[in-house]
Design a protein around this motif. Sequence first.
Motif, PDB file in Angstrom:
ATOM      1  N   UNK A   1       1.633  13.034  -2.355  1.00 41.03           N
ATOM      2  CA  UNK A   1       2.001  13.750  -3.504  1.00 41.03           C
ATOM      3  C   UNK A   1       0.946  14.507  -4.001  1.00 41.03           C
ATOM      4  N   UNK A   2      -0.148  14.075  -3.601  1.00 47.07           N
ATOM      5  CA  UNK A   2      -1.775  14.918  -3.800  1.00 47.07           C
ATOM      6  C   UNK A   2      -1.510  15.965  -2.925  1.00 47.07           C
ATOM      7  N   UNK A   3      -1.421  15.708  -1.668  1.00 51.84           N
ATOM      8  CA  UNK A   3      -1.406  16.743  -0.471  1.00 51.84           C
ATOM      9  C   UNK A   3      -0.370  17.889  -0.926  1.00 51.84           C
ATOM     10  N   UNK A   4       0.697  17.690  -1.006  1.00 48.88           N
ATOM     11  CA  UNK A   4       1.423  18.661  -1.731  1.00 48.88           C
ATOM     12  C   UNK A   4       1.325  19.399  -3.093  1.00 48.88           C
ATOM     13  N   UNK A   5       0.765  18.701  -3.776  1.00 49.84           N
ATOM     14  CA  UNK A   5       0.214  19.273  -4.991  1.00 49.84           C
ATOM     15  C   UNK A   5      -0.896  20.323  -4.678  1.00 49.84           C
ATOM     16  N   UNK A   6      -1.770  19.867  -3.827  1.00 47.03           N
ATOM     17  CA  UNK A   6      -3.019  20.576  -3.419  1.00 47.03           C
ATOM     18  C   UNK A   6      -2.567  21.886  -2.762  1.00 47.03           C
ATOM     19  N   UNK A   7      -1.733  21.881  -2.066  1.00 46.09           N
ATOM     20  CA  UNK A   7      -1.211  22.676  -0.857  1.00 46.09           C
ATOM     21  C   UNK A   7      -0.387  23.954  -2.005  1.00 46.09           C
ATOM     22  N   UNK A   8       0.518  23.542  -3.132  1.00 47.24           N
ATOM     23  CA  UNK A   8       1.124  24.332  -3.972  1.00 47.24           C
ATOM     24  C   UNK A   8       0.066  25.094  -4.908  1.00 47.24           C
ATOM     25  N   UNK A   9      -1.037  24.257  -5.487  1.00 49.08           N
ATOM     26  CA  UNK A   9      -1.871  24.902  -6.224  1.00 49.08           C
ATOM     27  C   UNK A   9      -2.731  25.687  -5.450  1.00 49.08           C
TER      28      UNK A   9
ATOM     29  N   UNK B   1       0.777  -1.157   0.156  1.00 48.85           N
ATOM     30  CA  UNK B   1      -0.128   0.116   0.052  1.00 48.85           C
ATOM     31  C   UNK B   1       0.761   1.239   0.058  1.00 48.85           C
ATOM     32  N   UNK B   2       2.071   1.131  -0.137  1.00 44.03           N
ATOM     33  CA  UNK B   2       3.124   2.273   0.011  1.00 44.03           C
ATOM     34  C   UNK B   2       2.758   3.196  -1.322  1.00 44.03           C
ATOM     35  N   UNK B   3       2.326   2.523  -2.437  1.00 43.39           N
ATOM     36  CA  UNK B   3       2.184   3.295  -3.719  1.00 43.39           C
ATOM     37  C   UNK B   3       0.848   4.085  -3.377  1.00 43.39           C
ATOM     38  N   UNK B   4      -0.239   3.785  -2.947  1.00 41.83           N
ATOM     39  CA  UNK B   4      -1.311   4.692  -2.423  1.00 41.83           C
ATOM     40  C   UNK B   4      -0.961   5.667  -1.450  1.00 41.83           C
ATOM     41  N   UNK B   5      -0.021   5.384  -0.521  1.00 37.12           N
ATOM     42  CA  UNK B   5       0.345   6.418   0.294  1.00 37.12           C
ATOM     43  C   UNK B   5       1.152   7.455  -0.362  1.00 37.12           C
ATOM     44  N   UNK B   6       2.231   6.903  -1.085  1.00 35.21           N
ATOM     45  CA  UNK B   6       2.914   8.075  -1.921  1.00 35.21           C
ATOM     46  C   UNK B   6       2.065   8.968  -2.825  1.00 35.21           C
ATOM     47  N   UNK B   7       1.093   8.293  -3.418  1.00 32.87           N
ATOM     48  CA  UNK B   7       0.127   9.095  -4.001  1.00 32.87           C
ATOM     49  C   UNK B   7      -0.649  10.110  -3.421  1.00 32.87           C
TER      50      UNK B   7
END
Length: 86
Positions: free
Chosen positions: A63-71, A54-60
């Motif tokens: 990554x979405x958290x930081x992309x959302x913060x930046x955007x 499940x580390x793939x889901x966690x990494x995704x």
Amino acid sequence: MLIVMFVLLFFIYGSAYYMNLSGMKGEGTDGLVNDMASRTTQQEHHPFIELPGDSEVSAFSVANLFAGLIIGYNWRKLSEKAEQKD
């Protein structure tokens, strides 16, 4: 915003209920697209980054958290009205 959220949830749960009644599997198109690409390129498909379990889901998710913060931060900068200098 709450009304939009509840409308979207209604459609999501409504479509899930309909799929359940109809006996649809809801597998998605990823496998079909990967198989078509494999036949076209005549190579076996593989993930871009392969992580165990499940580390793939966690990494995704991270990554979405930081992309959302930046955007979100830049969206706020773009949507603010410029201060008028007197």
